[in-house]
Design a protein around this motif. Structure first.
Motif, mmCIF file in Angstrom:
data_model
loop_
_atom_site.group_PDB
_atom_site.id
_atom_site.type_symbol
_atom_site.label_atom_id
_atom_site.label_comp_id
_atom_site.label_asym_id
_atom_site.label_seq_id
_atom_site.Cartn_x
_atom_site.Cartn_y
_atom_site.Cartn_z
ATOM 1 N N LEU A 59 -30.158 50.525 -41.285
ATOM 2 C CA LEU A 59 -28.938 49.781 -41.600
ATOM 3 C C LEU A 59 -28.967 48.370 -41.027
ATOM 4 C CD1 LEU A 59 -26.145 52.473 -41.201
ATOM 5 C CD2 LEU A 59 -26.943 51.412 -43.318
ATOM 6 N N SER A 60 -29.610 48.230 -39.882
ATOM 7 C CA SER A 60 -29.625 46.940 -39.205
ATOM 8 C C SER A 60 -30.408 45.871 -39.974
ATOM 9 C CB SER A 60 -30.208 47.090 -37.797
ATOM 10 O OG SER A 60 -31.521 47.634 -37.864
ATOM 11 N N VAL A 61 -31.273 46.295 -40.887
ATOM 12 C CA VAL A 61 -32.101 45.334 -41.615
ATOM 13 C C VAL A 61 -31.913 45.417 -43.128
ATOM 14 C CG1 VAL A 61 -33.825 45.413 -39.777
ATOM 15 C CG2 VAL A 61 -34.146 46.820 -41.833
ATOM 16 N N LYS A 62 -31.147 46.380 -43.570
ATOM 17 C CA LYS A 62 -30.972 46.598 -45.019
ATOM 18 C C LYS A 62 -30.412 45.342 -45.673
ATOM 19 C CE LYS A 62 -29.744 50.681 -46.241
ATOM 20 N NZ LYS A 62 -30.913 51.155 -47.011
ATOM 21 N N GLY A 63 -31.039 44.946 -46.768
ATOM 22 C CA GLY A 63 -30.596 43.761 -47.495
ATOM 23 C C GLY A 63 -31.226 42.483 -46.992
ATOM 24 N N ARG A 64 -31.884 42.539 -45.825
ATOM 25 C CA ARG A 64 -32.534 41.339 -45.267
ATOM 26 C C ARG A 64 -34.063 41.493 -45.221
ATOM 27 N NH1 ARG A 64 -31.689 39.968 -40.088
ATOM 28 N NH2 ARG A 64 -31.333 42.127 -39.399
ATOM 29 N N PHE A 65 -34.535 42.703 -44.956
ATOM 30 C CA PHE A 65 -35.972 42.960 -44.845
ATOM 31 C C PHE A 65 -36.434 43.766 -46.052
ATOM 32 C CE2 PHE A 65 -36.303 42.937 -39.886
ATOM 33 C CZ PHE A 65 -35.657 41.708 -39.860
ATOM 34 N N THR A 66 -37.661 43.493 -46.499
ATOM 35 C CA THR A 66 -38.244 44.221 -47.621
ATOM 36 C C THR A 66 -39.669 44.622 -47.270
ATOM 37 O OG1 THR A 66 -36.927 42.955 -49.213
ATOM 38 C CG2 THR A 66 -38.827 44.163 -50.057
ATOM 39 N N ILE A 67 -39.938 45.911 -47.382
ATOM 40 C CA ILE A 67 -41.283 46.420 -47.125
ATOM 41 C C ILE A 67 -42.012 46.597 -48.448
ATOM 42 C CG2 ILE A 67 -40.585 48.855 -47.158
ATOM 43 C CD1 ILE A 67 -42.626 49.310 -44.879
ATOM 44 N N SER A 68 -43.302 46.335 -48.442
ATOM 45 C CA SER A 68 -44.117 46.531 -49.640
ATOM 46 C C SER A 68 -45.527 46.905 -49.200
ATOM 47 C CB SER A 68 -44.136 45.252 -50.488
ATOM 48 O OG SER A 68 -44.710 44.179 -49.770
ATOM 49 N N ARG A 69 -46.289 47.456 -50.135
ATOM 50 C CA ARG A 69 -47.665 47.798 -49.803
ATOM 51 C C ARG A 69 -48.584 47.553 -50.997
ATOM 52 N NH1 ARG A 69 -48.095 53.743 -47.780
ATOM 53 N NH2 ARG A 69 -50.287 53.176 -47.541
ATOM 54 N N ASP A 70 -49.827 47.257 -50.665
ATOM 55 C CA ASP A 70 -50.873 47.062 -51.656
ATOM 56 C C ASP A 70 -52.042 47.949 -51.220
ATOM 57 O OD1 ASP A 70 -53.004 46.241 -53.225
ATOM 58 O OD2 ASP A 70 -52.437 44.143 -53.195
ATOM 59 N N ASN A 71 -52.164 49.108 -51.826
ATOM 60 C CA ASN A 71 -53.194 50.060 -51.406
ATOM 61 C C ASN A 71 -54.604 49.548 -51.700
ATOM 62 O OD1 ASN A 71 -51.330 51.855 -50.363
ATOM 63 N ND2 ASN A 71 -51.181 53.024 -52.253
ATOM 64 N N ALA A 72 -54.742 48.734 -52.709
ATOM 65 C CA ALA A 72 -56.061 48.177 -53.017
ATOM 66 C C ALA A 72 -56.552 47.277 -51.888
ATOM 67 C CB ALA A 72 -56.014 47.403 -54.324
ATOM 68 N N LYS A 73 -55.617 46.676 -51.171
ATOM 69 C CA LYS A 73 -55.961 45.784 -50.057
ATOM 70 C C LYS A 73 -55.723 46.446 -48.706
ATOM 71 C CE LYS A 73 -54.962 41.555 -52.643
ATOM 72 N NZ LYS A 73 -54.155 40.298 -52.690
#
Length: 122
Positions: free
Chosen positions: A61-75
């Motif tokens: 909740l403390s970061v929702k809407g401000r932080f975004t996680i993503s991943r690239d499995n190829a890298k």
């Protein structure tokens, strides 16, 4: 075994942005990964997490809407885009990885990076 190396920390003024990256190596297949932070005198907390497929994510909740996680499995990389940073975001940020457990709980993580400092000034 999974090895994790974070990068991208630094100092920024409140309202600014930073992007953290974590490169993984070793047994990375089917791992879920997350970003944690630990401020002085506080426990390490899970702030964002993502499953292997990337189809499911979690944000505290403390970061929702401000932080975004993503991943690239190829890298073999996950990223954390941090926007609208606040002084209370100041902490050491850690990348974590695990498998076979629950990705939204700290206890589900077995491997850790060395951490990167994020400092947000007012």
């Amino acid at each position: 075994q999974v090895q994790l190396v974070e990068s991208g920390g630094g100092s920024v003024q409140a309202g600014g942005s930073l992007r953290l990256s974590c490169h993984s190596s070793g047994r990375t297949f089917n791992t879920y990964m997350g970003w944690f932070r630990q401020a002085p005198g506080k426990e390490r907390e899970l702030i964002s997490a993502i499953t292997w497929s990337g189809r499911s994510t979690y944000d505290a909740l403390s970061v929702k809407g401000r932080f975004t996680i993503s991943r690239d499995n190829a890298k073999n990389t996950i990223n954390l885009q941090m926007n609208s940073l606040k002084p209370e975001d100041t902490a050491v940020y850690y990348c974590g990885a695990g498998y076979g457990g629950i990705y939204v709980t700290t206890s589900g993580y077995k491997y850790w990076g060395q951490g990167t400092q994020v400092t947000v000034s007012s």
